[in-house]
Design an enzyme around this catalytic site. Structure first.
Site, PDB file in Angstrom:
ATOM      1  CE  LYS A  26      -1.849   2.825   2.927  1.00 32.49           C
ATOM      2  NZ  LYS A  26      -1.928   4.059   2.115  1.00 32.49           N
TER       3      LYS A  26
ATOM      4  CD  GLU B 298      13.309   0.506   9.298  1.00 32.47           C
ATOM      5  OE1 GLU B 298      13.749   1.386  10.073  1.00 32.47           O
ATOM      6  OE2 GLU B 298      13.917  -0.530   9.027  1.00 32.47           O
TER       7      GLU B 298
ATOM      8  CB  CYS C  91      12.905   8.457   9.041  1.00 27.80           C
ATOM      9  SG  CYS C  91      13.462   7.351   7.764  1.00 27.80           S
TER      10      CYS C  91
ATOM     11  CD  GLU D  30      10.314  12.149  12.256  1.00 23.72           C
ATOM     12  OE1 GLU D  30       9.242  11.588  12.528  1.00 23.72           O
ATOM     13  OE2 GLU D  30      11.245  11.585  11.648  1.00 23.72           O
TER      14      GLU D  30
HETATM   15  P1  NAP Z   1       1.594   7.858   8.693  1.00 26.81           P
HETATM   16  O1  NAP Z   1       0.255   8.356   8.992  1.00 26.81           O
HETATM   17  O2  NAP Z   1       2.297   7.037   9.692  1.00 26.81           O
HETATM   18  O3  NAP Z   1       1.463   7.043   7.295  1.00 26.81           O
HETATM   19  C1  NAP Z   1       2.365   6.092   6.811  1.00 26.81           C
HETATM   20  C2  NAP Z   1       1.607   5.037   6.022  1.00 26.81           C
HETATM   21  O4  NAP Z   1       0.727   4.326   6.905  1.00 26.81           O
HETATM   22  C3  NAP Z   1       0.707   5.589   4.934  1.00 26.81           C
HETATM   23  O5  NAP Z   1       0.679   4.684   3.843  1.00 26.81           O
HETATM   24  C4  NAP Z   1      -0.631   5.652   5.623  1.00 26.81           C
HETATM   25  O6  NAP Z   1      -1.725   5.670   4.748  1.00 26.81           O
HETATM   26  C5  NAP Z   1      -0.592   4.390   6.428  1.00 26.81           C
HETATM   27  N1  NAP Z   1      -1.523   4.373   7.556  1.00 26.81           N
HETATM   28  C6  NAP Z   1      -2.031   5.430   8.253  1.00 26.81           C
HETATM   29  N2  NAP Z   1      -2.844   5.016   9.237  1.00 26.81           N
HETATM   30  C7  NAP Z   1      -2.877   3.660   9.163  1.00 26.81           C
HETATM   31  C8  NAP Z   1      -3.541   2.653   9.907  1.00 26.81           C
HETATM   32  N3  NAP Z   1      -4.336   2.952  10.941  1.00 26.81           N
HETATM   33  N4  NAP Z   1      -3.356   1.361   9.580  1.00 26.81           N
HETATM   34  C9  NAP Z   1      -2.538   1.033   8.575  1.00 26.81           C
HETATM   35  N5  NAP Z   1      -1.886   1.954   7.811  1.00 26.81           N
HETATM   36  C10 NAP Z   1      -2.042   3.252   8.116  1.00 26.81           C
HETATM   37  O7  NAP Z   1       2.558   9.019   8.321  1.00 26.81           O
HETATM   38  P2  NAP Z   1       2.153  10.364   7.599  1.00 26.81           P
HETATM   39  O8  NAP Z   1       0.806  10.843   7.994  1.00 26.81           O
HETATM   40  O9  NAP Z   1       2.391  10.136   6.179  1.00 26.81           O
HETATM   41  O10 NAP Z   1       3.254  11.320   8.202  1.00 26.81           O
HETATM   42  C11 NAP Z   1       3.100  11.828   9.518  1.00 26.81           C
HETATM   43  C12 NAP Z   1       4.430  11.935  10.203  1.00 26.81           C
HETATM   44  O11 NAP Z   1       5.056  10.647  10.267  1.00 26.81           O
HETATM   45  C13 NAP Z   1       5.454  12.787   9.492  1.00 26.81           C
HETATM   46  O12 NAP Z   1       5.277  14.129   9.751  1.00 26.81           O
HETATM   47  C14 NAP Z   1       6.744  12.234  10.054  1.00 26.81           C
HETATM   48  O13 NAP Z   1       7.026  12.773  11.311  1.00 26.81           O
HETATM   49  C15 NAP Z   1       6.463  10.765  10.211  1.00 26.81           C
HETATM   50  N6  NAP Z   1       6.952   9.962   9.074  1.00 26.81           N
HETATM   51  C16 NAP Z   1       8.051   9.206   9.240  1.00 26.81           C
HETATM   52  C17 NAP Z   1       8.537   8.462   8.167  1.00 26.81           C
HETATM   53  C18 NAP Z   1       9.717   7.594   8.275  1.00 26.81           C
HETATM   54  O14 NAP Z   1      10.344   7.314   7.266  1.00 26.81           O
HETATM   55  N7  NAP Z   1      10.074   7.097   9.435  1.00 26.81           N
HETATM   56  C19 NAP Z   1       7.909   8.509   6.949  1.00 26.81           C
HETATM   57  C20 NAP Z   1       6.759   9.312   6.809  1.00 26.81           C
HETATM   58  C21 NAP Z   1       6.302  10.013   7.895  1.00 26.81           C
HETATM   59  P3  NAP Z   1      -2.334   7.105   4.255  1.00 26.81           P
HETATM   60  O15 NAP Z   1      -1.490   7.501   3.116  1.00 26.81           O
HETATM   61  O16 NAP Z   1      -3.728   6.781   3.872  1.00 26.81           O
HETATM   62  O17 NAP Z   1      -2.246   8.052   5.418  1.00 26.81           O
END
Ligand code: NAP
Ligand code: MG
Length: 452
Positions: free
Chosen positions: A155, A230, A264, A355
């Site tokens: 996904k 991660e 990250c 972060e």
């Molecule tokens: P996120 O909400 O954690 O999303 C990451 C992935 O998980 C997306 O594909 C998201 O889908 C999916 N997801 C969200 N809720 C889920 C659930 N309940 N069950 C299963 N999958 C789910 O991250 P984000 O909203 O993109 O970013 C928010 C913050 O996360 C950033 O500001 C940053 O601090 C951190 N982040 C960290 C990394 C890293 O590499 N460690 C990468 C991205 C973000 P959707 O696209 O539908 O939301």
């Protein structure tokens, strides 16, 4: 009932594409298809599985320009980065194409017969990808998973599905059998959550926020589902007075502002030894002012826009701390902001602890080695970091002292497909890449064969 989703180009806010989202029914169908495909994929001879992965790598390489352009348009990645990201897909697939023929078990001395171990594939692996590095983060999961004999449902993030969808098509073109590698654009709450609850998905690889990662880990407990996480980071760039200060300062902007800080591994904390603080900041300012924030299609671009209005707004909330200096950014449409250097009051400041996931870095000073290590470790995260010193003993001591998964000495690069990558503490669980990842996609089976 499926819904459509408009993918936005973050450099100009235009609609880049409209795609169909998977709903629950379509997700279940894809998982069933992947479970069926697993029966034959796992039995393909190791050499043939390797060959198919190499062919997949070749087909991706032949579409390098197309994939790079898709990522520039969808994610606003600088052209140089986007090209590197396609290469990373090719290289990671090629690296793991050698794995099927080398997935060794052991022969263990026992009385009364022989004892051997096998590394068995798990079944269907669910990979949930964030928007910051759509291609690399996807391939780090699927290349090792497929090589080990699993099938994959992937996904992509809602914001950035375009390259993943294209990689799914290219896999088929390369001869990867139908059902083995499935890309399911859709919502985390629907598609991603179904990966967690569906009993035929045997493992989750999740990259994203620490908060969602925790809920996924809790969800996986119900079926004792395997999980690799991660998550976030707050990594330190530690600069000692005895370092090559010109080099440390010249590379510090890229260490945090690459991909507009949406990384990250971003070194979003700079720790400078007090005696060289002024001299470092002078050189650092030159580097920040030179960092080119411009149209990501240009080969000269160092940094493009942020991914979304939501991310842009979230990053602005950190700007109430004292600003030392900034770089520049285009104005007009798109989610642009300049690289920004903060001088927080102390280590309790929000910019020092949380972060940011944007082009913002905080700088503080330290007196000595012990204080530098303590400051770096004063975080719930532990993903990466850099140490700049010419003293090899100090480099070793500080490397062993900092609680983080990936460190670089006199360098800021954390990720190599040959070596394990992952976090300490709340930055994650398990390792991707390198030889270690295969253990995360296999189960050890022990078989005793009697002499009788
Ligand atoms: P996120 O909400 O954690 O999303 C990451 C992935 O998980 C997306 O594909 C998201 O889908 C999916 N997801 C969200 N809720 C889920 C659930 N309940 N069950 C299963 N999958 C789910 O991250 P984000 O909203 O993109 O970013 C928010 C913050 O996360 C950033 O500001 C940053 O601090 C951190 N982040 C960290 C990394 C890293 O590499 N460690 C990468 C991205 C973000 P959707 O696209 O539908 O939301
Ligand atoms: Mg989210």
């Amino acid at each position: 009932m499926s819904t459509t989703y408009d993918v936005i180009n973050p450099a100009n806010e235009s609609i880049a594409a409209t795609i169909e989202h998977f709903d629950l029914g379509a997700t279940d169908n894809a998982i069933a298809k992947a479970a069926k495909a697993f029966e034959s994929w796992r039995t393909i001879s190791p050499g043939d599985r390797g060959k198919l992965l190499r062919r997949f790598a070749d087909v991706v390489a032949a579409h390098k320009e197309e994939l790079a352009l898709l990522e520039i348009t969808n994610s606003g990645h600088a052209r140089g980065n986007a090209l590197w990201e396609v290469d990373n897909v090719v290289n990671t697939l090629t690296y793991y194409s050698a794995a099927p023929e080398r997935l060794f078990g052991r022969q263990i001395p026992v009385p009364g017969g022989i004892d051997v171990t096998f590394k068995e594939p798990l079944g269907v692996v669910g990979i949930i990808v964030p928007w910051n590095f759509p291609m690399p983060i996807a391939v780090w999961g699927f290349a090792a998973a497929l090589a080990a004999g699993n099938t994959v449902v992937l996904k992509p993030a809602e914001y950035t599905p375009l390259t993943a969808i294209r990689l799914g098509e290219l896999a088929l073109e390369a001869g990867i059998p139908e059902g083995v590698f499935n890309v399911l654009p859709g919502k985390g709450s629907i598609v991603g959550n179904r990966f967690v609850t569906h009993p035929l998905v045997r493992k989750i690889v999740f990259t994203g926020s620490t908060s969602v990662g925790k809920s996924i880990m809790a969800g996986c407990a119900d079926q004792v589902k395997r999980v690799t996480l991660e998550l976030g980071g707050k990594s330190s760039n530690i600069i000692f007075a005895d370092s090559d200060l010109d080099k440390a300062a010249a590379s510090a902007p890229g260490a945090v502002f690459d991909n507009a800080g949406q990384d990250c591994c971003a070194r979003s904390r700079i720790l400078v030894q007090k005696s060289v603080f002024d001299s470092f900041m002078e050189k650092f300012e030159v580097g920040v002012k030179k960092f080119r924030v411009e149209d990501p299609n240009l080969a000269t671009c160092d940094m493009g826009p942020l991914i979304s209005k939501k991310q842009f707004d979230a990053v602005q909330t950190f700007l109430d701390e004292p600003i030392a200096f900034t770089g520049s950014a285009p104005s007009g449409s798109g989610y642009w902001m300049p690289p920004t250097v903060l001088m927080p009051k102390n280590a309790q400041a929000r910019s020092w602890r949380e972060e940011v996931f944007g082009p913002v870095v905080s700088v503080l000073t330290f007196e000595d080695e012990a204080e530098a290590i303590a400051m770096a470790n004063d975080s719930e995260y532990g993903l990466s970091g850099s140490i700049w010193t010419r003293d090899i003993g100090r480099a070793l001591r500080v490397s062993r002292g900092v609680e983080t998964g990936n460190l670089s000495v006199n360098s800021n690069s954390s990720v190599r497909f040959w070596t394990p990558f992952g976090g300490f503490k709340q930055s994650g669980l398990g390792r991707e890449l390198g030889p270690d990842a295969l253990d995360s996609f296999t189960e050890v089976k022990n078989v005793f064969i009697s002499n009788d």
